[in-house]
Design a protein around this motif. Structure first.
Motif, mmCIF file in Angstrom:
data_model
loop_
_atom_site.group_PDB
_atom_site.id
_atom_site.type_symbol
_atom_site.label_atom_id
_atom_site.label_comp_id
_atom_site.label_asym_id
_atom_site.label_seq_id
_atom_site.Cartn_x
_atom_site.Cartn_y
_atom_site.Cartn_z
ATOM 1 N N GLY A 346 2.484 -6.934 -22.227
ATOM 2 C CA GLY A 346 1.496 -6.317 -23.096
ATOM 3 C C GLY A 346 0.638 -5.291 -22.395
ATOM 4 N N TRP A 347 1.214 -4.557 -21.427
ATOM 5 C CA TRP A 347 0.486 -3.496 -20.731
ATOM 6 C C TRP A 347 0.742 -2.165 -21.428
ATOM 7 C CZ3 TRP A 347 3.008 -6.008 -15.995
ATOM 8 C CH2 TRP A 347 2.165 -6.998 -15.473
ATOM 9 N N SER A 348 -0.263 -1.337 -21.492
ATOM 10 C CA SER A 348 -0.116 -0.030 -22.119
ATOM 11 C C SER A 348 0.807 0.855 -21.282
ATOM 12 C CB SER A 348 -1.483 0.643 -22.271
ATOM 13 O OG SER A 348 -2.067 0.883 -21.004
ATOM 14 N N ARG A 349 1.271 1.918 -21.870
ATOM 15 C CA ARG A 349 2.240 2.792 -21.211
ATOM 16 C C ARG A 349 1.700 3.395 -19.920
ATOM 17 N NH1 ARG A 349 5.267 6.919 -25.054
ATOM 18 N NH2 ARG A 349 5.847 4.875 -25.903
ATOM 19 N N ASP A 350 0.375 3.645 -19.862
ATOM 20 C CA ASP A 350 -0.192 4.259 -18.664
ATOM 21 C C ASP A 350 -0.906 3.248 -17.753
ATOM 22 O OD1 ASP A 350 -2.234 3.698 -20.389
ATOM 23 O OD2 ASP A 350 -3.247 5.640 -20.200
ATOM 24 N N SER A 351 -0.715 1.950 -18.018
ATOM 25 C CA SER A 351 -1.359 0.925 -17.199
ATOM 26 C C SER A 351 -0.801 0.937 -15.780
ATOM 27 C CB SER A 351 -1.148 -0.456 -17.819
ATOM 28 O OG SER A 351 -1.592 -1.470 -16.936
ATOM 29 N N GLU A 352 -1.690 0.743 -14.803
ATOM 30 C CA GLU A 352 -1.287 0.672 -13.408
ATOM 31 C C GLU A 352 -0.876 -0.741 -12.995
ATOM 32 O OE1 GLU A 352 -1.225 3.032 -10.715
ATOM 33 O OE2 GLU A 352 -1.082 4.366 -12.445
ATOM 34 N N MET A 353 -1.010 -1.717 -13.890
ATOM 35 C CA MET A 353 -0.764 -3.101 -13.500
ATOM 36 C C MET A 353 0.641 -3.339 -12.933
ATOM 37 S SD MET A 353 -3.454 -4.779 -13.536
ATOM 38 C CE MET A 353 -2.646 -6.322 -13.121
ATOM 39 N N PRO A 354 1.720 -2.784 -13.510
ATOM 40 C CA PRO A 354 3.034 -3.018 -12.899
ATOM 41 C C PRO A 354 3.099 -2.541 -11.458
ATOM 42 C CG PRO A 354 3.283 -2.120 -15.103
ATOM 43 C CD PRO A 354 1.825 -2.000 -14.753
ATOM 44 N N PHE A 355 2.407 -1.433 -11.153
ATOM 45 C CA PHE A 355 2.427 -0.922 -9.786
ATOM 46 C C PHE A 355 1.607 -1.806 -8.856
ATOM 47 C CE2 PHE A 355 3.392 2.828 -12.384
ATOM 48 C CZ PHE A 355 4.560 3.241 -11.769
ATOM 49 N N HIS A 356 0.542 -2.434 -9.381
ATOM 50 C CA HIS A 356 -0.208 -3.397 -8.570
ATOM 51 C C HIS A 356 0.698 -4.534 -8.128
ATOM 52 C CE1 HIS A 356 -3.964 -1.448 -8.950
ATOM 53 N NE2 HIS A 356 -4.246 -1.818 -10.195
ATOM 54 N N TYR A 357 1.471 -5.062 -9.068
ATOM 55 C CA TYR A 357 2.365 -6.166 -8.727
ATOM 56 C C TYR A 357 3.462 -5.698 -7.783
ATOM 57 C CZ TYR A 357 0.179 -9.250 -12.079
ATOM 58 O OH TYR A 357 -0.723 -10.041 -12.738
ATOM 59 N N ALA A 358 3.983 -4.509 -8.018
ATOM 60 C CA ALA A 358 5.033 -3.994 -7.145
ATOM 61 C C ALA A 358 4.514 -3.784 -5.725
ATOM 62 C CB ALA A 358 5.570 -2.672 -7.707
ATOM 63 N N ARG A 359 3.316 -3.190 -5.591
ATOM 64 C CA ARG A 359 2.753 -2.993 -4.251
ATOM 65 C C ARG A 359 2.481 -4.330 -3.590
ATOM 66 N NH1 ARG A 359 0.242 1.662 -6.581
ATOM 67 N NH2 ARG A 359 -1.490 0.422 -7.354
ATOM 68 N N ALA A 360 1.946 -5.265 -4.358
ATOM 69 C CA ALA A 360 1.646 -6.580 -3.791
ATOM 70 C C ALA A 360 2.931 -7.291 -3.377
ATOM 71 C CB ALA A 360 0.870 -7.424 -4.798
ATOM 72 N N TYR A 361 3.997 -7.071 -4.131
ATOM 73 C CA TYR A 361 5.271 -7.712 -3.795
ATOM 74 C C TYR A 361 5.734 -7.287 -2.404
ATOM 75 C CZ TYR A 361 10.153 -9.124 -4.127
ATOM 76 O OH TYR A 361 11.370 -9.699 -3.888
ATOM 77 N N PHE A 362 5.483 -6.012 -2.055
ATOM 78 C CA PHE A 362 5.937 -5.509 -0.764
ATOM 79 C C PHE A 362 4.880 -5.653 0.334
ATOM 80 C CE2 PHE A 362 8.446 -2.964 -3.827
ATOM 81 C CZ PHE A 362 9.688 -3.427 -3.451
ATOM 82 N N ASP A 363 3.706 -6.156 -0.004
ATOM 83 C CA ASP A 363 2.623 -6.297 0.961
ATOM 84 C C ASP A 363 2.969 -7.408 1.954
ATOM 85 O OD1 ASP A 363 0.295 -6.717 2.367
ATOM 86 O OD2 ASP A 363 -1.010 -6.523 0.623
ATOM 87 N N PRO A 364 3.018 -7.118 3.260
ATOM 88 C CA PRO A 364 3.340 -8.158 4.242
ATOM 89 C C PRO A 364 2.402 -9.356 4.177
ATOM 90 C CG PRO A 364 3.422 -5.982 5.268
ATOM 91 C CD PRO A 364 2.832 -5.793 3.883
#
Length: 387
Positions: A346-364
């Protein structure tokens, strides 16, 4: 980055002893020697930032050695850390683009993809990082995903037939179990759980699949009838959506509605002991009661990985992590994974939330959490639909 002698004719990268960096020199002077000095200076700055990032890793990584030996695991770790360190939006995005270009240029033109396996792996990490970009500010992602050991125990505590279940009646046990499945498998927000109607479960025959298809409709249709002091709400327009549900959730939901929900004087799915719509504070208390039943090891894991507390939103973080992990593990391209995350959560088209999760996924910093086997930790929840 420094200016070397006139022999090198321009910007270059040097190690702490002033010796030019091998791979960076090839990239800047040989592959891009035709560019203006001002442009090559930006290239040198981007490469230099990557070398410094590699040296700050624990343990430190020799970036030249990793590049020339095609140590893709080490290179992914350095790229990920470099992405997370970008603080300024414009400069950060430009430097991130050049850093990726530096790494892939050396791998493709110096090391080359000598084997089919190396070629496949190189294409994979190029796709993986293609859509990631620095945020416009220093990353401050407070990811509260529930550690696997705690998630396993929570399922045991909430299971209706468990001797560890702290809830007094069968009706409460089944209601709370359905809520757990919705939070964990679907990642619903608290307001979405509380706004569900008793008719939210929808079914139709899928001619293509040759069977029934079940989904949960989140539409906010009852919100105008909400008499609670703290009314439920949907965050935004994209929160109204239809989500496929698992057999486990379908069975639990049908059992709760048909046998334990009763006939309260309202159409909300979940009721309180007094037959009113379930309150937000009660949902918080349900989670707190379950946490009180966890082992010392599970509570310690929550303290270390989930800021020491659990909330309904913690389950949403967990659902997003599990789904992203499954996408990445299946080899799905990153832009496709991001595309699928948006409507599901339920995130809007311009929401940054998916990128937050993606960055966190790769965070050591989160490596230990990601390394845990979420599939095993979910035990009986593995029937959930995450595809």
């Amino acid at each position: 980055m420094q200016d070397c002698s006139a022999a090198l004719l321009g910007p270059y990268c040097a190690d702490p002893f002033g010796v030019p960096r091998y791979s960076a020199t090839i990239w800047i002077d040989f592959f891009n020697g035709h560019l203006a000095s001002s442009t090559r200076r930006k290239y040198a700055a981007a490469a230099n930032a990557l070398y410094h990032q590699a040296e700050r890793m624990t343990p430190p990584i020799d970036l030249d050695a990793a590049l020339l030996s095609a140590d893709l695991s080490s290179l992914e770790a350095v790229l990920s850390a470099n992405l997370l360190s970008g603080a300024d939006s414009l400069n950060g995005q430009s430097r991130w683009r050049l850093s990726k270009q530096f790494v892939f240029s050396i791998l493709e033109n110096v090391v080359r993809s000598d084997t089919a396996e190396l070629g496949r792996e190189l294409r994979r990490i190029k796709r993986l990082y293609a859509q990631l970009r620095p945020s416009g500010r220093q990353p401050n992602v407070r990811l509260r995903a529930i550690p696997a050991v705690a998630l396993e125990e929570l399922y045991e505590v909430f299971r209706p037939d468990s001797v560890r279940n702290p809830f007094r009646t069968d009706a409460l046990k089944w209601r709370n179990f359905v809520i757990l499945l919705m939070l964990t498998q679907l990642g619903l927000r608290k307001g979405e759980v509380l706004s569900l109607s008793v008719s939210a479960l929808q079914t139709e025959f899928d001619e293509k699949a040759g069977g029934l298809r079940h989904w949960l409709s989140i539409d906010g249709s009852l919100l105008q009838q909400d008499t609670r002091a703290r009314q439920a709400s949907l965050k935004n327009g994209p929160a109204m959506r239809q989500l496929p549900i698992s057999l486990a959730l379908l069975t639990a939901l049908d059992t709760y509605v048909s046998q334990f929900r009763g006939d309260p004087p309202h159409a909300f799915l979940f009721s309180s002991l007094q037959d009113g719509p379930l309150a937000a504070s009660t949902l918080d208390q349900i989670i707190a009661t379950a946490v009180d039943c966890l082992s010392v090891d599970a509570v310690d894991a929550i303290r270390r990985h989930a800021d020491g507390k659990l909330s309904a939103h913690s389950f949403r973080h967990t659902a997003a992590v599990i789904r992203l992990q499954r996408f990445v593990s299946s080899g799905m391209e990153h832009d496709e994974a991001i595309r699928r995350l948006r409507p599901f959560f339920g995130w809007s088209r311009d929401s940054e939330m998916p990128f937050h999760y993606a960055r966190a996924y790769f965070d050591p910093r989160y490596a230990q959490l990601w390394d845990e086997d979420f599939e095993a930790s979910l035990a009986a929840l593995r029937e959930g639909v995450f595809g």
